[in-house]
Scaffold this active site. Structure first.
Site, PDB file in Angstrom:
ATOM      1  CB  SER A  95      -7.678 -50.674  60.559  1.00  0.00           C
ATOM      2  OG  SER A  95      -8.031 -49.447  59.318  1.00  0.00           O
ATOM      3  CG  LEU A 109      -2.934 -45.850  53.735  1.00  0.00           C
ATOM      4  CD1 LEU A 109      -2.855 -45.196  54.056  1.00  0.00           C
ATOM      5  CD2 LEU A 109      -2.180 -46.774  54.061  1.00  0.00           C
ATOM      6  CG  HIS A 120     -11.543 -51.219  56.614  1.00  0.00           C
ATOM      7  ND1 HIS A 120     -11.196 -50.575  55.829  1.00  0.00           N
ATOM      8  CD2 HIS A 120     -11.008 -50.810  58.235  1.00  0.00           C
ATOM      9  CE1 HIS A 120     -10.156 -50.410  56.729  1.00  0.00           C
ATOM     10  NE2 HIS A 120     -10.237 -50.723  57.851  1.00  0.00           N
ATOM     11  CG  LEU A 122     -21.981 -55.179  61.005  1.00  0.00           C
ATOM     12  CD1 LEU A 122     -21.915 -56.477  61.792  1.00  0.00           C
ATOM     13  CD2 LEU A 122     -23.083 -54.613  61.297  1.00  0.00           C
ATOM     14  CE1 TYR A 166     -23.032 -50.607  60.760  1.00  0.00           C
ATOM     15  CE2 TYR A 166     -23.655 -49.296  58.632  1.00  0.00           C
ATOM     16  CZ  TYR A 166     -23.344 -50.201  59.587  1.00  0.00           C
ATOM     17  OH  TYR A 166     -22.760 -51.338  58.543  1.00  0.00           O
TER      18      TYR A 166
HETATM   19  C1  LIG Z   1     -27.044 -55.140  57.569  1.00  0.00           C
HETATM   20  C2  LIG Z   1     -26.146 -56.171  58.119  1.00  0.00           C
HETATM   21  C3  LIG Z   1     -24.989 -56.132  58.943  1.00  0.00           C
HETATM   22  C4  LIG Z   1     -27.380 -56.015  59.506  1.00  0.00           C
HETATM   23  O1  LIG Z   1     -27.503 -57.593  60.373  1.00  0.00           O
HETATM   24  P1  LIG Z   1     -28.403 -57.855  60.457  1.00  0.00           P
HETATM   25  O2  LIG Z   1     -28.507 -59.092  61.181  1.00  0.00           O
HETATM   26  O3  LIG Z   1     -29.289 -58.811  60.160  1.00  0.00           O
HETATM   27  O4  LIG Z   1     -29.539 -57.136  60.807  1.00  0.00           O
HETATM   28  P2  LIG Z   1     -30.609 -56.761  62.526  1.00  0.00           P
HETATM   29  O5  LIG Z   1     -31.143 -58.461  63.151  1.00  0.00           O
HETATM   30  O6  LIG Z   1     -29.093 -57.204  63.200  1.00  0.00           O
HETATM   31  O7  LIG Z   1     -31.048 -55.357  62.448  1.00  0.00           O
HETATM   32  C5  LIG Z   1     -32.370 -56.043  61.485  1.00  0.00           C
HETATM   33  C6  LIG Z   1     -31.906 -54.317  61.396  1.00  0.00           C
HETATM   34  O8  LIG Z   1     -30.940 -54.050  59.978  1.00  0.00           O
HETATM   35  C7  LIG Z   1     -31.792 -53.078  59.527  1.00  0.00           C
HETATM   36  N1  LIG Z   1     -31.253 -53.451  57.688  1.00  0.00           N
HETATM   37  C8  LIG Z   1     -30.405 -54.720  57.964  1.00  0.00           C
HETATM   38  N2  LIG Z   1     -30.309 -54.774  56.732  1.00  0.00           N
HETATM   39  C9  LIG Z   1     -30.971 -53.811  55.992  1.00  0.00           C
HETATM   40  C10 LIG Z   1     -30.702 -53.758  53.750  1.00  0.00           C
HETATM   41  N3  LIG Z   1     -30.547 -54.052  53.258  1.00  0.00           N
HETATM   42  N4  LIG Z   1     -31.432 -52.779  54.244  1.00  0.00           N
HETATM   43  C11 LIG Z   1     -32.302 -51.933  55.613  1.00  0.00           C
HETATM   44  N5  LIG Z   1     -31.728 -52.301  56.216  1.00  0.00           N
HETATM   45  C12 LIG Z   1     -31.627 -53.177  56.999  1.00  0.00           C
HETATM   46  C13 LIG Z   1     -32.884 -52.683  59.377  1.00  0.00           C
HETATM   47  O9  LIG Z   1     -32.510 -50.978  60.097  1.00  0.00           O
HETATM   48  C14 LIG Z   1     -33.298 -53.747  60.014  1.00  0.00           C
HETATM   49  O10 LIG Z   1     -34.613 -53.397  61.667  1.00  0.00           O
HETATM   50  P3  LIG Z   1     -35.956 -53.812  60.942  1.00  0.00           P
HETATM   51  O11 LIG Z   1     -35.910 -55.107  61.931  1.00  0.00           O
HETATM   52  O12 LIG Z   1     -36.409 -53.516  62.031  1.00  0.00           O
HETATM   53  O13 LIG Z   1     -36.186 -53.618  59.600  1.00  0.00           O
HETATM   54  C15 LIG Z   1     -26.770 -57.668  57.610  1.00  0.00           C
HETATM   55  O14 LIG Z   1     -27.541 -57.374  56.759  1.00  0.00           O
HETATM   56  C16 LIG Z   1     -25.535 -58.236  56.230  1.00  0.00           C
HETATM   57  O15 LIG Z   1     -24.747 -58.210  57.102  1.00  0.00           O
HETATM   58  N6  LIG Z   1     -25.746 -57.066  54.934  1.00  0.00           N
HETATM   59  C17 LIG Z   1     -24.641 -57.501  54.336  1.00  0.00           C
HETATM   60  C18 LIG Z   1     -23.480 -56.678  54.379  1.00  0.00           C
HETATM   61  C19 LIG Z   1     -23.605 -55.197  54.863  1.00  0.00           C
HETATM   62  O16 LIG Z   1     -24.577 -54.736  54.057  1.00  0.00           O
HETATM   63  N7  LIG Z   1     -23.407 -54.801  56.033  1.00  0.00           N
HETATM   64  C20 LIG Z   1     -22.839 -53.491  55.609  1.00  0.00           C
HETATM   65  C21 LIG Z   1     -22.201 -52.624  54.765  1.00  0.00           C
HETATM   66  S1  LIG Z   1     -20.601 -52.779  55.676  1.00  0.00           S
END
Ligand SMILES: CC(C)(COP(=O)(O)OP(=O)(O)OC[C@H]1O[C@@H](n2cnc3c(N)ncnc32)[C@H](O)[C@@H]1OP(=O)(O)O)[C@@H](O)C(=O)NCCC(=O)NCCS
Length: 205
Positions: A95, A109, A120, A122, A166
Site C-alpha cells: 500500500s 493505512l 506488507h 511477501l 532482501y
Molecule cells: C522468505 C520467503 C518469501 C523466501 O521465498 P523463497 O521462494 O523461499 O526464496 P528464494 O528461493 O527466492 O530464495 C532463497 C533465499 O531466501 C532466504 N531465506 C528464505 N527463507 C529463509 C529463512 N527462513 N531464513 C533465512 N533465509 C531465508 C535465503 O537467503 C535463501 O538463500 P539461499 O538459497 O542462498 O539459502 C519464503 O521463504 C516465505 O514465504 N517464508 C515464509 C513467509 C515469510 O517469512 N515472508 C517474509 C516476511 S514478510
C-alpha cells in the site's frame, strides 16, 4: 487401455459440439504460470498461505483476512500474485505510505498520496519455497513499480534473518524499525525505485 483413453484431457473429435452450436463451450486451459494483481476474491487463498507461513509458526501474521480484503479493495494495483495452473503460489501485498520511515500506522493505512510503497507481506506457498520464486516475484514486482510514475521507493520491515534475502533483491537496510509486533523487532529496508534507471529502461514502460 488405449493411448488416447489414458489421456483424460483428450476427447475424440466427434464428442465436440459443432462450431455453430449456441451451447458450445470453449475449453479453457489454465496458464502454467501467470503473474497478475490480486483482487478481493483472492483474499482467502492469500490468507491460506499466510496461515501456514506465519500463524502456524508464531501465532500471528502480517495481514489478517479483513486487512487483506481492505488493501485488495483499496489498492489492488500494489499487489502481485504468482499463479501456477490457476493456483496461488506466492504473493506480495503493498500500500502507499507518505512518511520518511514506517510507523505503527503504516501497518493498517493506505496513504493514496504517498510515494513510497510499503510492502506488507511477501510469502511463498510452503511447497514452492527455496526454488527462487520469492526472489523472482520480488524482482518482477519492483520492475512493475518502476512503471508507476507516482512511486519513488519501496519499503519493508523484516526480521534480522531475512536481511540477506532482501539485500539480494536490491533493498538497503535503514536500521531498526520503530514498529514492533508483540516481542518482535524489525529492520527497515528501502529500495529506491526511481534510482534504478537501468530497470526502468528495460522494463518496457
Ligand atoms: C522468505 C520467503 C518469501 C523466501 O521465498 P523463497 O521462494 O523461499 O526464496 P528464494 O528461493 O527466492 O530464495 C532463497 C533465499 O531466501 C532466504 N531465506 C528464505 N527463507 C529463509 C529463512 N527462513 N531464513 C533465512 N533465509 C531465508 C535465503 O537467503 C535463501 O538463500 P539461499 O538459497 O542462498 O539459502 C519464503 O521463504 C516465505 O514465504 N517464508 C515464509 C513467509 C515469510 O517469512 N515472508 C517474509 C516476511 S514478510
Amino acid at each position: 487401455m488405449s493411448a488416447i483413453s489414458a489421456l483424460p484431457f483428450l476427447k475424440p473429435l466427434h464428442f465436440r459440439p459443432p462450431r455453430s452450436s449456441p451451447g458450445r463451450q470453449r475449453r479453457h486451459t489454465l496458464p502454467a504460470s501467470e503473474f497478475r494483481c490480486l483482487t478481493p476474491e483472492d483474499a482467502i487463498s492469500v490468507f491460506e498461505i499466510e496461515r501456514e507461513a506465519f500463524i502456524s509458526v508464531s501465532g500471528d501474521c502480517p495481514l489478517h483476512l479483513d486487512e487483506i480484503r481492505h488493501f485488495l479493495n483499496l489498492c489492488p494495483e500494489l499487489s502481485l500474485g504468482w499463479f501456477e495452473e490457476g493456483r496461488l503460489v506466492a504473493f506480495i501485498i503493498g500500500s502507499l505510505w507518505d512518511q520518511e520511515r514506517l510507523s505503527q500506522d503504516a501497518l493498517t493505512l493506505h496513504k493514496p498520496h504517498g510515494t513510497k510503497v510499503h510492502i506488507h507481506v511477501l510469502a511463498v506457498h510452503r511447497t514452492f519455497r527455496q526454488q527462487g520464486k520469492g526472489f523472482i516475484l520480488m524482482w518482477r514486482y519492483l520492475q512493475y513499480l518502476c512503471c508507476l510514475p507516482y512511486v519513488r521507493h519501496a519499503t519493508l520491515m523484516c526480521e534480522d534473518f531475512l536481511v540477506p534475502f532482501y539485500s539480494k533483491c536490491g533493498f538497503k537496510a535503514l536500521g531498526p524499525c520503530e514498529v514492533t509486533v508483540g516481542s518482535l523487532n524489525f529492520i527497515e529496508m528501502n529500495y529506491a525505485v526511481r534510482g534504478h534507471a537501468f530497470m526502468r529502461r528495460n522494463s518496457g514502460c
